[in-house]
Structures are given as C-alpha cells and as structure tokens.
Scaffold this motif. Structure first.
Motif, PDB file in Angstrom:
ATOM      1  N   ILE A  23       2.391  -2.570   2.300  1.00 39.23           N
ATOM      2  CA  ILE A  23       1.335  -3.037   3.216  1.00 39.23           C
ATOM      3  C   ILE A  23       1.465  -4.539   3.557  1.00 39.23           C
ATOM      4  CG2 ILE A  23      -1.025  -3.330   3.874  1.00 39.23           C
ATOM      5  CD1 ILE A  23      -1.539  -0.766   1.940  1.00 39.23           C
ATOM      6  N   VAL A  24       1.473  -5.133   2.530  1.00 39.23           N
ATOM      7  CA  VAL A  24       1.596  -6.875   2.321  1.00 39.23           C
ATOM      8  C   VAL A  24       3.080  -7.068   3.234  1.00 39.23           C
ATOM      9  CG1 VAL A  24       1.354  -8.885   1.031  1.00 39.23           C
ATOM     10  CG2 VAL A  24      -0.139  -7.049   0.628  1.00 39.23           C
ATOM     11  N   THR A  25       3.887  -6.490   2.498  1.00 42.32           N
ATOM     12  CA  THR A  25       5.350  -6.772   3.173  1.00 42.32           C
ATOM     13  C   THR A  25       5.417  -6.603   4.584  1.00 42.32           C
ATOM     14  OG1 THR A  25       6.389  -6.303   0.882  1.00 42.32           O
ATOM     15  CG2 THR A  25       7.891  -6.494   2.951  1.00 42.32           C
ATOM     16  N   ALA A  26       4.993  -5.524   5.029  1.00 36.81           N
ATOM     17  CA  ALA A  26       5.110  -4.966   6.480  1.00 36.81           C
ATOM     18  C   ALA A  26       4.431  -6.029   7.260  1.00 36.81           C
ATOM     19  CB  ALA A  26       4.626  -3.656   6.533  1.00 36.81           C
ATOM     20  N   ALA A  27       3.012  -6.419   6.816  1.00 39.00           N
ATOM     21  CA  ALA A  27       2.327  -7.319   7.495  1.00 39.00           C
ATOM     22  C   ALA A  27       2.829  -8.617   7.544  1.00 39.00           C
ATOM     23  CB  ALA A  27       0.884  -7.577   6.672  1.00 39.00           C
ATOM     24  N   ASP A  42      -3.636  -1.664  13.127  1.00 34.93           N
ATOM     25  CA  ASP A  42      -3.114  -0.501  13.498  1.00 34.93           C
ATOM     26  C   ASP A  42      -1.317  -0.726  13.339  1.00 34.93           C
ATOM     27  OD1 ASP A  42      -4.972   1.115  13.781  1.00 34.93           O
ATOM     28  OD2 ASP A  42      -5.235   0.501  15.968  1.00 34.93           O
ATOM     29  N   ASP A  43      -0.934  -2.146  13.718  1.00 36.15           N
ATOM     30  CA  ASP A  43       0.359  -2.376  13.667  1.00 36.15           C
ATOM     31  C   ASP A  43       0.942  -2.582  12.235  1.00 36.15           C
ATOM     32  OD1 ASP A  43       0.639  -3.263  16.404  1.00 36.15           O
ATOM     33  OD2 ASP A  43       0.056  -5.193  16.183  1.00 36.15           O
ATOM     34  N   VAL A  44       0.307  -2.870  11.402  1.00 37.38           N
ATOM     35  CA  VAL A  44       0.551  -2.890   9.925  1.00 37.38           C
ATOM     36  C   VAL A  44       0.706  -1.495   9.613  1.00 37.38           C
ATOM     37  CG1 VAL A  44      -0.124  -3.467   7.713  1.00 37.38           C
ATOM     38  CG2 VAL A  44      -0.577  -5.030   9.568  1.00 37.38           C
ATOM     39  N   LEU A  45      -0.194  -0.592   9.819  1.00 40.94           N
ATOM     40  CA  LEU A  45      -0.345   0.825   9.461  1.00 40.94           C
ATOM     41  C   LEU A  45       1.021   1.492   9.951  1.00 40.94           C
ATOM     42  CD1 LEU A  45      -4.021   1.925  10.313  1.00 40.94           C
ATOM     43  CD2 LEU A  45      -2.888   1.790   8.090  1.00 40.94           C
ATOM     44  N   ALA A  46       1.266   1.053  11.137  1.00 45.07           N
ATOM     45  CA  ALA A  46       2.628   1.911  11.831  1.00 45.07           C
ATOM     46  C   ALA A  46       3.801   1.188  10.941  1.00 45.07           C
ATOM     47  CB  ALA A  46       2.590   1.426  13.268  1.00 45.07           C
ATOM     48  N   ALA A  47       3.903   0.031  10.700  1.00 43.35           N
ATOM     49  CA  ALA A  47       4.942  -0.480  10.246  1.00 43.35           C
ATOM     50  C   ALA A  47       5.401  -0.183   8.611  1.00 43.35           C
ATOM     51  CB  ALA A  47       4.955  -2.134  10.216  1.00 43.35           C
ATOM     52  N   SER A  48       4.084  -0.001   7.919  1.00 44.50           N
ATOM     53  CA  SER A  48       4.172   0.146   6.484  1.00 44.50           C
ATOM     54  C   SER A  48       4.462   1.340   6.088  1.00 44.50           C
ATOM     55  CB  SER A  48       2.997  -0.478   5.975  1.00 44.50           C
ATOM     56  OG  SER A  48       1.650   0.453   6.375  1.00 44.50           O
ATOM     57  N   SER A  53      -6.587   5.351   5.116  1.00 48.79           N
ATOM     58  CA  SER A  53      -7.675   5.242   3.959  1.00 48.79           C
ATOM     59  C   SER A  53      -6.872   4.650   2.838  1.00 48.79           C
ATOM     60  CB  SER A  53      -7.541   6.634   3.518  1.00 48.79           C
ATOM     61  OG  SER A  53      -6.620   7.418   3.265  1.00 48.79           O
ATOM     62  N   GLN A  54      -5.511   4.671   2.772  1.00 49.67           N
ATOM     63  CA  GLN A  54      -4.721   3.928   1.780  1.00 49.67           C
ATOM     64  C   GLN A  54      -4.781   2.404   1.994  1.00 49.67           C
ATOM     65  OE1 GLN A  54      -0.902   5.756   2.347  1.00 49.67           O
ATOM     66  NE2 GLN A  54      -0.799   6.391   0.255  1.00 49.67           N
ATOM     67  N   LEU A  55      -4.902   1.810   3.366  1.00 47.47           N
ATOM     68  CA  LEU A  55      -4.811   0.426   3.534  1.00 47.47           C
ATOM     69  C   LEU A  55      -6.230   0.006   3.310  1.00 47.47           C
ATOM     70  CD1 LEU A  55      -3.733  -1.446   6.754  1.00 47.47           C
ATOM     71  CD2 LEU A  55      -6.112  -1.740   5.796  1.00 47.47           C
ATOM     72  N   TYR A  56      -7.106   0.777   3.640  1.00 50.13           N
ATOM     73  CA  TYR A  56      -8.850   0.275   3.163  1.00 50.13           C
ATOM     74  C   TYR A  56      -8.976   0.528   1.705  1.00 50.13           C
ATOM     75  CZ  TYR A  56      -9.544  -0.900   8.094  1.00 50.13           C
ATOM     76  OH  TYR A  56      -9.752  -1.202   9.171  1.00 50.13           O
ATOM     77  N   ARG A  57      -8.409   1.265   1.028  1.00 52.79           N
ATOM     78  CA  ARG A  57      -8.349   1.418  -0.346  1.00 52.79           C
ATOM     79  C   ARG A  57      -7.942  -0.123  -0.905  1.00 52.79           C
ATOM     80  NH1 ARG A  57      -5.208   5.917  -1.793  1.00 52.79           N
ATOM     81  NH2 ARG A  57      -6.872   7.079  -0.925  1.00 52.79           N
ATOM     82  N   HIS A  58      -7.038  -0.601  -0.477  1.00 52.55           N
ATOM     83  CA  HIS A  58      -6.779  -2.083  -1.144  1.00 52.55           C
ATOM     84  C   HIS A  58      -7.215  -3.126  -0.366  1.00 52.55           C
ATOM     85  CE1 HIS A  58      -3.597  -0.240  -3.687  1.00 52.55           C
ATOM     86  NE2 HIS A  58      -3.340   0.551  -2.472  1.00 52.55           N
ATOM     87  N   PHE A  59      -7.571  -3.252   1.005  1.00 53.90           N
ATOM     88  CA  PHE A  59      -8.038  -4.325   1.814  1.00 53.90           C
ATOM     89  C   PHE A  59      -9.453  -3.889   2.668  1.00 53.90           C
ATOM     90  CE2 PHE A  59      -3.664  -4.589   1.246  1.00 53.90           C
ATOM     91  CZ  PHE A  59      -3.604  -5.930   0.542  1.00 53.90           C
ATOM     92  N   ALA A  60     -10.455  -4.639   2.447  1.00 56.21           N
ATOM     93  CA  ALA A  60     -11.568  -4.178   3.016  1.00 56.21           C
ATOM     94  C   ALA A  60     -11.380  -4.747   4.757  1.00 56.21           C
ATOM     95  CB  ALA A  60     -12.687  -5.148   2.554  1.00 56.21           C
TER      96      ALA A  60
END
Length: 208
Positions: A23-27, A42-48, A53-60
């Motif tokens: 997630i962080v690398t893609a962002a 949404d861009d980060v989700l597509a790129a990563s 749910s996975q993204l929000y497990r790590h970042f609020a």
C-alpha cells in the motif's frame, strides 16, 4: 498448542506487513508523480491491488497513508544522502555529490522535484504531524551536510570560524530551490546553477 498459535500469529503479522508495504509503496509512487492532492485512496487501491478492507485495516484515512509515505520517502532520501555524503571531506567530493543529484534529476528532466520538498509544499499547512516529520527529515539532511562541511573545516579547507550550520542550511536551501526551479522549467540547468553558487561560496571561504 502455544507454539502453533505463535507461529500463526507470526505468519499473519508478516503477511500484514507485506500488505502494508504494498500500500505504502504504491501510494508513494503515485503521490510523487501526481502529487498528494491528486492521488485518491481509490487510486492507491487500484495500484496496490489490495482490498478496501485491507487498506483500512492498516490506515484509518488518507492522512495516515500520507504520513507513512513521507516516512518511506524520507528513509530513501536520507539513506541516499548518507551514502553520498558520509565520507566526503573535500570540495571535489562535494562537486561529485552535486553532479550525482543533478544527473539523477536530469533523468526525469527535473519533472517531479525533490520528494521531501514536494510533500512539504502540499501538506505542511494541512497536517501538523506530517509537517513535523518533514521538519525532522530536513534537519537530518542538513546535519549530513553540516558533517561534511565540518570535515572540510577540520582538514583546513575551510577556516575555523566558518559557520557550519548556517552554511549547511544555505546549501540545503540551494538544493531545494534548485529542485523547484528545475521542476518548473523541466530543465535541470537552474538546479545545477543554484547548487554551484552555494559551492562557489564555500570555496571562497577557503582558509588556504
């Protein structure tokens, strides 16, 4: 039973760490090229390739993603500068450091500027946590430059009364201003000129 549970926890933790890293690398890649404001979650989700749910497990929220990106980009920049400046003790060495910065930026025609400077211009007024993180990274970069200038002082290249911290601040300012001018012009020539002026000032202080 306990060993199995510990193994499972370790495996899940390692898997979670890899997901977070993706997630962080893609962002970071997106925000460096597009900018923070133009990059959505949404861009980060597509790129990563991770789920929401996975993204929000790590970042609020997006702010937390941006802070993680700053930490990653900062680590990259400081590691690069440590490698480049760690043993420099001559003006010739500083010139080689300057050449490497300019040549690396020339690969992109100066298009994206300095990662830390670009983030600072976008988030410093909106997120005090991010601003303070960037402030610390710039201070660390300045300290690396100060260490190099101090070695020039210790070997007699610069006089004992040279104001090391002020010179380091000025040199870092020349680097950041040069990045910005190159980004605007899509040409690294202003960056080279800016850093050259700062190095020429250092040379003018030569004790010899």
């Amino acid at each position: 039973m306990s060993t199995t549970a510990e193994t499972t926890t370790t495996r899940l933790t390692a898997r979670g760490a890899k997901t977070r890293e993706r997630i962080v690398t893609a962002a970071a890649d997106l925000m460096y090229v597009r900018g923070v404001g133009a990059t959505t979650l949404d861009d980060v989700l597509a790129a990563s390739g991770v789920s929401k749910s996975q993204l929000y497990r790590h970042f609020a929220n997006k702010d937390e993603v941006v802070r993680a990106v700053i930490a990653l980009m900062g680590e990259r920049v400081i590691q690069r500068e440590q490698n480049a400046l760690g043993r420099v003790s001559t003006m010739a060495g500083l010139r080689r450091w300057r050449d490497a910065l300019v040549q690396n930026n020339a690969l992109r025609h100066g298009a994206y500027g300095c990662a830390l400077g670009s983030f600072a211009s976008e988030v410093a007024d909106n997120d005090d946590i991010a601003r303070r993180a960037l402030l610390a990274l710039f201070a660390e970069w300045k300290d690396l430059l100060a260490g190099t200038i101090r070695r020039l002082q210790e070997n007699g290249t610069l006089p004992p009364d040279a104001r090391v911290d002020e010179l380091a601040t000025g040199l870092l300012g020349a680097v950041q201003g040069g990045y910005l001018l190159a980004q605007t012009a899509r040409d690294v020539t202003p960056m080279a000129t800016s850093i050259d002026m700062a190095l020429t000032h250092l040379e003018s202080l030569s004790a010899g």
